[in-house]
Design a protein around this motif. Structure first.
Motif: not given
Length: 166
Positions: A44-54, A113-117, A76-87
């Motif tokens: 996703d070429p726009k991920f890094a500019e659109n990901v937000e803390q949390g 995509k876009g849901d709040q967890l 991923l963590k530095h970009a703002g990802v607070d958790a990863i859920i995967a199968k």
């Protein structure tokens, strides 16, 4: 890091490898800002500019496969990802993520995509606030929560060492 995480979903496919997470051509930098500015760009070429803390990544099977580069969870963590859920996760990626203080949760949940967890690591529950669906997960043990709370394994070790010297 806290026991409860709330954030917006970024959805990814099965078998996202570490070269997709952070392409090898960017591994020459020691700048976390530079590294994280390229995270997930092949997917996703726009991920890094659109990901937000949390924000939270929800993915399919075998997330983090490929090479064992620690830069993948760090970026991923530095970009703002607070958790990863995967199968499922590649074993080395899973360990590297915990080592840097990034919660990784093995679960098969319904989220778009876009849901709040809302994730409660201590209680073992994920709630999709957008749909109301709840999913049970394996609660994180106190030891694991301590590592995440301290920001990773090395920081946890130093924290424990300091407390034991007091």
């Amino acid at each position: 890091m806290k026991d409860e995480i709330k954030g917006k979903v970024w959805k990814f496919r099965d078998s996202i490898d570490t070269d997709v997470i952070i392409p090898g051509r960017y591994l020459r930098t020691f700048s976390l800002d530079e590294l994280s500015s390229h995270v997930m760009e092949g997917e996703d070429p726009k991920f890094a500019e659109n990901v937000e803390q949390g924000d939270i990544i929800v993915a399919g099977w075998n997330f983090g496969c490929g090479s064992s580069r620690e830069q993948a969870p760090v970026a991923l963590k530095h970009a703002g990802v607070d958790a990863i859920i995967a199968k499922s996760f590649a074993r080395i990626f899973y360990r590297n993520a915990i080592n840097v203080g990034l919660p990784v949760i093995v679960a098969d949940i319904e989220a778009d995509k876009g849901d709040q967890l809302r994730i409660d690591l201590a209680e073992g529950m994920i709630q999709n606030l957008s749909t109301g669906n709840k999913f049970n997960i394996q609660p994180f043990h106190d030891f694991m929560l301590g590592i995440l709370e301290d920001g990773g394994l090395v920081k946890h070790y130093l924290h424990e060492k300091k407390e034991n010297q007091s």
